[in-house]
Design a protein around this motif. Structure first.
Motif, PDB file in Angstrom:
ATOM      1  N   ASP A 143       0.667  13.022 -10.338  1.00 26.94           N
ATOM      2  CA  ASP A 143      -0.527  13.873 -10.424  1.00 26.94           C
ATOM      3  C   ASP A 143      -0.452  14.784 -11.647  1.00 26.94           C
ATOM      4  N   TRP A 144       0.731  15.333 -11.902  1.00 31.34           N
ATOM      5  CA  TRP A 144       0.906  16.191 -13.078  1.00 31.34           C
ATOM      6  C   TRP A 144       0.683  15.401 -14.364  1.00 31.34           C
ATOM      7  N   GLU A 145       1.242  14.190 -14.426  1.00 32.10           N
ATOM      8  CA  GLU A 145       1.066  13.340 -15.609  1.00 32.10           C
ATOM      9  C   GLU A 145      -0.404  12.941 -15.775  1.00 32.10           C
ATOM     10  N   ASN A 146      -1.082  12.651 -14.662  1.00 26.62           N
ATOM     11  CA  ASN A 146      -2.503  12.307 -14.731  1.00 26.62           C
ATOM     12  C   ASN A 146      -3.313  13.462 -15.307  1.00 26.62           C
ATOM     13  N   ALA A 147      -3.065  14.661 -14.810  1.00 26.96           N
ATOM     14  CA  ALA A 147      -3.817  15.823 -15.284  1.00 26.96           C
ATOM     15  C   ALA A 147      -3.479  16.147 -16.738  1.00 26.96           C
ATOM     16  N   ARG A 148      -2.223  15.943 -17.114  1.00 26.03           N
ATOM     17  CA  ARG A 148      -1.786  16.292 -18.456  1.00 26.03           C
ATOM     18  C   ARG A 148      -2.292  15.306 -19.503  1.00 26.03           C
ATOM     19  N   LEU A 149      -2.260  14.004 -19.193  1.00 26.90           N
ATOM     20  CA  LEU A 149      -2.509  13.012 -20.229  1.00 26.90           C
ATOM     21  C   LEU A 149      -3.429  11.875 -19.804  1.00 26.90           C
ATOM     22  N   TYR A 150      -3.132  11.236 -18.691  1.00 24.57           N
ATOM     23  CA  TYR A 150      -3.740   9.936 -18.405  1.00 24.57           C
ATOM     24  C   TYR A 150      -5.210  10.001 -18.036  1.00 24.57           C
ATOM     25  N   HIS A 151      -5.675  11.062 -17.388  1.00 25.45           N
ATOM     26  CA  HIS A 151      -7.102  11.159 -17.080  1.00 25.45           C
ATOM     27  C   HIS A 151      -7.926  11.274 -18.356  1.00 25.45           C
ATOM     28  N   LYS A 152      -7.376  11.901 -19.382  1.00 27.53           N
ATOM     29  CA  LYS A 152      -8.072  12.010 -20.662  1.00 27.53           C
ATOM     30  C   LYS A 152      -8.199  10.650 -21.345  1.00 27.53           C
ATOM     31  N   LEU A 153      -7.269   9.758 -21.045  1.00 27.57           N
ATOM     32  CA  LEU A 153      -7.278   8.423 -21.638  1.00 27.57           C
ATOM     33  C   LEU A 153      -8.023   7.398 -20.788  1.00 27.57           C
ATOM     34  N   GLY A 154      -8.537   7.823 -19.636  1.00 23.99           N
ATOM     35  CA  GLY A 154      -9.256   6.905 -18.759  1.00 23.99           C
ATOM     36  C   GLY A 154      -8.352   6.096 -17.857  1.00 23.99           C
ATOM     37  N   LEU A 155      -7.168   6.619 -17.542  1.00 23.70           N
ATOM     38  CA  LEU A 155      -6.213   5.938 -16.674  1.00 23.70           C
ATOM     39  C   LEU A 155      -5.879   6.833 -15.489  1.00 23.70           C
ATOM     40  N   HIS A 156      -5.441   6.214 -14.399  1.00 29.01           N
ATOM     41  CA  HIS A 156      -5.010   6.979 -13.220  1.00 29.01           C
ATOM     42  C   HIS A 156      -3.801   6.280 -12.609  1.00 29.01           C
ATOM     43  N   TRP A 157      -2.669   6.994 -12.545  1.00 26.24           N
ATOM     44  CA  TRP A 157      -1.438   6.479 -11.939  1.00 26.24           C
ATOM     45  C   TRP A 157      -1.378   6.935 -10.496  1.00 26.24           C
ATOM     46  N   GLN A 158      -0.909   6.048  -9.623  1.00 25.09           N
ATOM     47  CA  GLN A 158      -0.682   6.440  -8.239  1.00 25.09           C
ATOM     48  C   GLN A 158       0.389   5.556  -7.610  1.00 25.09           C
ATOM     49  N   LEU A 159       1.020   6.105  -6.592  1.00 26.59           N
ATOM     50  CA  LEU A 159       2.031   5.381  -5.825  1.00 26.59           C
ATOM     51  C   LEU A 159       1.338   4.806  -4.602  1.00 26.59           C
ATOM     52  N   THR A 160       1.305   3.486  -4.486  1.00 27.80           N
ATOM     53  CA  THR A 160       0.621   2.843  -3.363  1.00 27.80           C
ATOM     54  C   THR A 160       1.541   1.823  -2.707  1.00 27.80           C
ATOM     55  N   LYS A 161       1.225   1.505  -1.467  1.00 23.26           N
ATOM     56  CA  LYS A 161       1.983   0.517  -0.711  1.00 23.26           C
ATOM     57  C   LYS A 161       1.253  -0.811  -0.801  1.00 23.26           C
ATOM     58  N   GLN A 162       1.992  -1.861  -1.162  1.00 26.08           N
ATOM     59  CA  GLN A 162       1.414  -3.186  -1.313  1.00 26.08           C
ATOM     60  C   GLN A 162       2.336  -4.236  -0.735  1.00 26.08           C
ATOM     61  N   LYS A 163       1.750  -5.361  -0.338  1.00 29.57           N
ATOM     62  CA  LYS A 163       2.568  -6.472   0.148  1.00 29.57           C
ATOM     63  C   LYS A 163       3.234  -7.175  -1.026  1.00 29.57           C
ATOM     64  N   CYS A 164       4.443  -7.626  -0.797  1.00 30.66           N
ATOM     65  CA  CYS A 164       5.149  -8.411  -1.805  1.00 30.66           C
ATOM     66  C   CYS A 164       4.460  -9.764  -1.938  1.00 30.66           C
ATOM     67  N   PRO A 165       4.468 -10.346  -3.131  1.00 28.01           N
ATOM     68  CA  PRO A 165       3.789 -11.644  -3.291  1.00 28.01           C
ATOM     69  C   PRO A 165       4.473 -12.784  -2.542  1.00 28.01           C
ATOM     70  N   ASN A 166       5.776 -12.687  -2.299  1.00 24.47           N
ATOM     71  CA  ASN A 166       6.519 -13.794  -1.679  1.00 24.47           C
ATOM     72  C   ASN A 166       6.434 -13.784  -0.159  1.00 24.47           C
ATOM     73  N   ASN A 167       6.416 -12.586   0.445  1.00 18.20           N
ATOM     74  CA  ASN A 167       6.502 -12.506   1.900  1.00 18.20           C
ATOM     75  C   ASN A 167       5.602 -11.381   2.408  1.00 18.20           C
ATOM     76  N   ALA A 168       5.697 -11.098   3.683  1.00 25.40           N
ATOM     77  CA  ALA A 168       4.825 -10.106   4.308  1.00 25.40           C
ATOM     78  C   ALA A 168       5.402  -8.689   4.265  1.00 25.40           C
ATOM     79  N   VAL A 169       6.521  -8.503   3.580  1.00 24.63           N
ATOM     80  CA  VAL A 169       7.141  -7.185   3.484  1.00 24.63           C
ATOM     81  C   VAL A 169       6.323  -6.314   2.535  1.00 24.63           C
TER      82      VAL A 169
END
Length: 177
Positions: A132-158
């Motif tokens: 969030d700090w990096e987004n406010a400092r730099l990335y939102h000005k560049l049109g980017l947004h970083w976030q930590l999200t949970k996703q399924k692995c491509p190989n299995n259901a983990v």
């Protein structure tokens, strides 16, 4: 002067016309609605050897080619180093508490795993706070947004936590709020 160099715009934003129309209150005309279509988000997966409750101990530091015209390599690597520093410090401690909790699990009826869950949540919150700090400092000005999200692995259901870099639409100055 006949040879003019044309530089194409490196913009992940494409505009597509929809069949929906909006009514302009001033002249009662129907105006076509345009919806911006953004590029696919960039996913950065964990690259470490230790994973505790879907949180890996480091993320891959390789620079994605999709960010070439958006952010410099140095800024990208600095952000990844900040995230990896937090994970390198917290995840091994979480792993040790997980081992202690598993050993004492029978005696405490599973309550010995509570410290691991709290420490894991604290680690995720620390990473999210840095992003969030990096987004406010730099990335939102560049049109980017970083976030930590949970996703399924491509190989299995983990499921695992990944860093997702989303492209944000630029502010439209021609349309009113």
């Amino acid at each position: 002067m006949n040879e003019v160099d044309i530089i194409p715009e490196q913009n992940p934003l494409e505009i597509s016309r929809t069949n929906q129309y909006t009514i302009n209150d001033d002249s009662n005309d129907l105006l076509p609605t345009y919806i911006p279509r953004l590029a696919e988000p960039i996913i950065i997966r964990g690259a470490g050897h230790v994973t505790v409750f879907a949180l890996n101990n480091k993320f891959d530091e390789e620079y994605p080619q999709a960010l070439t015209h958006k952010v410099s390599r140095d800024e990208y690597q600095e952000t990844i180093k900040r995230v990896n520093l937090i994970l390198r410090k917290n995840v091994p401690i979480n792993f040790k508490w997980l081992l202690c909790g598993c050993i004492c699990c029978c005696c405490t009826i599973g309550l010995s795993l509570c410290p691991v869950l709290c420490l894991n949540k604290r680690s995720k919150d620390a990473v999210s706070k840095v992003l969030d700090w990096e987004n406010a400092r730099l990335y939102h000005k560049l049109g980017l947004h970083w976030q930590l999200t949970k996703q399924k692995c491509p190989n299995n259901a983990v499921q695992e936590y990944v860093l997702m870099i989303e492209f944000r639409p630029p502010l439209s100055l021609s349309h009113p709020d």
